[in-house]
Write a protein that holds these residues in place. Structure first.
Motif, PDB file in Angstrom:
ATOM      1  N   VAL A 131       0.548   5.327   7.063  1.00  0.00           N
ATOM      2  CA  VAL A 131       0.043   6.631   6.639  1.00  0.00           C
ATOM      3  C   VAL A 131       1.174   7.488   6.091  1.00  0.00           C
ATOM      4  O   VAL A 131       1.020   8.173   5.067  1.00  0.00           O
ATOM      5  N   VAL A 132       2.330   7.480   6.764  1.00  0.00           N
ATOM      6  CA  VAL A 132       3.487   8.244   6.282  1.00  0.00           C
ATOM      7  C   VAL A 132       3.922   7.743   4.907  1.00  0.00           C
ATOM      8  O   VAL A 132       4.273   8.548   4.017  1.00  0.00           O
ATOM      9  N   PHE A 133       3.887   6.441   4.711  1.00  0.00           N
ATOM     10  CA  PHE A 133       4.236   5.879   3.406  1.00  0.00           C
ATOM     11  C   PHE A 133       3.267   6.358   2.324  1.00  0.00           C
ATOM     12  O   PHE A 133       3.679   6.745   1.227  1.00  0.00           O
ATOM     13  N   PHE A 134       1.978   6.347   2.622  1.00  0.00           N
ATOM     14  CA  PHE A 134       0.984   6.824   1.652  1.00  0.00           C
ATOM     15  C   PHE A 134       1.192   8.302   1.339  1.00  0.00           C
ATOM     16  O   PHE A 134       1.125   8.725   0.185  1.00  0.00           O
ATOM     17  N   PHE A 135       1.454   9.105   2.390  1.00  0.00           N
ATOM     18  CA  PHE A 135       1.564  10.548   2.229  1.00  0.00           C
ATOM     19  C   PHE A 135       2.764  10.945   1.366  1.00  0.00           C
ATOM     20  O   PHE A 135       2.635  11.725   0.420  1.00  0.00           O
TER      21      PHE A 135
END
Length: 471
Positions: A131-135
């Motif tokens: 999720v952090v990578f996507f954000f």
């Protein structure tokens, strides 16, 4: 190796089993660094707020920036007309994260008491990393900017990250007994501060290439950590054939060392150190209910106190680099590195205050005295001059008196609360109690982050510090 007096009271065979096998060291390090990595990914967001704010506001705010055509292409990432509105949205994202994190803690504590702690922890770490990578990374690479998408991702991230703390505290509760818990958990609870330092270091190293690479690095390291936890973490001594906590505790010598510090002095003499998460095929203890955990003595009061304290602690966590850049005009990378000193103070404070609480056999007086000194340190820091060495010293002192009590409540005291006499025979309680304490604290922190942005916008930073002192 010298040990605190409360640890030395243990019989030799118990001390070796509880504190000197290589399994205990591995569990200590794996749980320590697993939560450090979770905190490092959170710290990345606070460390790059200035860069994100600049990316989300139009270049016309900067009179020296060249006018680029076509306008639609070069301004597609500008979500806000000015930096003030971008800053307010960043504060909203902090609030969204903490509210979802708080809700997730209540749920994760219950889930952690019912499922395999290793599975829950590794799933949360790996999923949160994605999720952090996507954000922060994928959206920038694809030049996709949408406020609602950012909000949704941060809600999911809060829910996933909430699996961390209840699980690691419960695993530690299985491996390390009551005796000397203040010192052991005080040292171990530095994992959050170490994660902040690690996140600040990683972000400052790659920030010159773009804020998206700061998210990429921390997300990659966290995902790798989740894989290691899945294959390497042992959730209880029974998995490797070691005696469970409380298995051989019939000696009256250990009764005083194992008495919960949260109870009264006239606690039952037959109090024993029992296992929190240990599984037994023949006699599996039932997990305690949520409302039963809330009714345990001290849980509600410490939860409310932690809500006020975590509001201040997380405000420093989320806003300190931004405050240093905004108030003193220091470069963002320099502000990131300087903010480390707050966490250094928290590490030292949690360890020393935990050791003192073991010696005194009381937690509350240590916390109360520390928080009184915290009021003075906050007042002094609010008037810190534009000098990096002086600012760093006062910042470390502030971290000592705020971060130290915060670490104690969230770890050692949560373990004390979850191991009271009332939960004997229903000993699957530690993750649930930890989730309640930390969840309530996160609700207070969530409200605080939005209030900080409003107070700063309308009244200035000095009133923000008055608000901290009130809390």
């Amino acid at each position: 190796m010298a040990l605190p007096g409360s640890l030395q009271r243990q019989p030799a065979n118990r001390g070796l089993v509880s504190h000197f096998t290589h399994h205990h060291i591995v569990v200590f390090l794996l749980t320590f660094f697993s939560y450090s990595l979770l905190h490092a990914s959170r710290k990345t967001f606070s460390n790059v707020k200035v860069s994100i704010s600049s990316q989300w506001t139009p270049s016309c705010q900067n009179s020296t920036a060249p006018e680029l055509r076509p306008y639609e292409l070069w301004n597609s990432s500008h979500l806000f007309p000015n930096a003030e509105e971008a800053t307010l949205f960043l504060g909203t994202l902090d609030t969204i994260f903490l509210f979802s994190y708080a809700v997730g803690l209540f749920v994760s504590g219950i889930v952690g008491d019912r499922l395999n702690l290793r599975w829950v922890l590794s799933f949360g770490m790996c999923s949160s990393a994605l999720v952090v990578f996507f954000f922060g990374t994928l959206t920038e690479w694809l030049h996709f900017y949408n406020k609602w998408f950012y909000c949704c991702l941060w809600v999911v991230n809060g829910l996933l990250q909430s699996t961390g703390w209840p699980c690691v505290v419960a695993v530690m509760g299985n491996w390390f007994g009551k005796a000397g818990r203040g010192f052991v958990f005080g040292l171990w609870s530095a994992c959050a501060s170490v994660g902040n330092i690690l996140g600040a270091f990683l972000a400052s190293c790659v920030l010159k290439y773009g804020y998206e690479y700061a998210f990429l690095v921390t997300a990659s390291v966290q995902f790798a950590g989740g894989v290691i936890v899945f294959f390497g973490l042992l959730t209880s001594p029974k998995e490797v054939g070691l005696p469970e906590l409380g298995a051989d505790e019939d000696s009256s010598v250990e009764e005083d060392a194992n008495r919960p510090l949260m109870g009264s002095d006239d606690a039952e003499d037959d109090d024993q150190n029992y296992s929190i998460q240990a599984t037994d095929a023949d006699n599996q203890p039932k997990a305690i209910g949520f409302f039963q955990a809330c009714c345990l003595p001290g849980v509600v009061l410490y939860s409310l106190a932690y809500a006020c304290l975590k509001l201040v602690n997380y405000s420093f966590f989320f806003w300190l680099p931004f405050y240093l850049s905004n108030n003193f005009g220091w470069k963002e990378a320099e502000a990131d590195q300087l903010s480390i000193w707050y966490d250094v103070g928290g590490i030292i404070g949690g360890t020393i205050q935990g050791l003192i609480s073991d010696v005194l056999q009381k937690r509350a007086p240590v916390l109360a005295i520390s928080l009184l000194f915290a009021i003075g340190s906050l007042f002094g820091y609010s008037r810190s001059p534009n000098s990096k060495p002086i600012n760093a010293v006062i910042m470390a002192i502030t971290g000592f008196f705020i971060g130290g009590p915060s670490n104690m409540i969230s770890s050692a005291i949560s373990a004390d609360l979850g191991r009271q006499d009332l939960v004997k025979g229903s000993s699957e309680a530690l993750a649930t109690v930890t989730g309640i304490v930390d969840g309530t604290g996160s609700i207070g922190a969530a409200v605080g982050q939005y209030l900080v942005s409003l107070i700063q916008e309308n009244l200035g930073w000095m009133w923000v510090f008055y608000f901290f002192i009130l809390m």
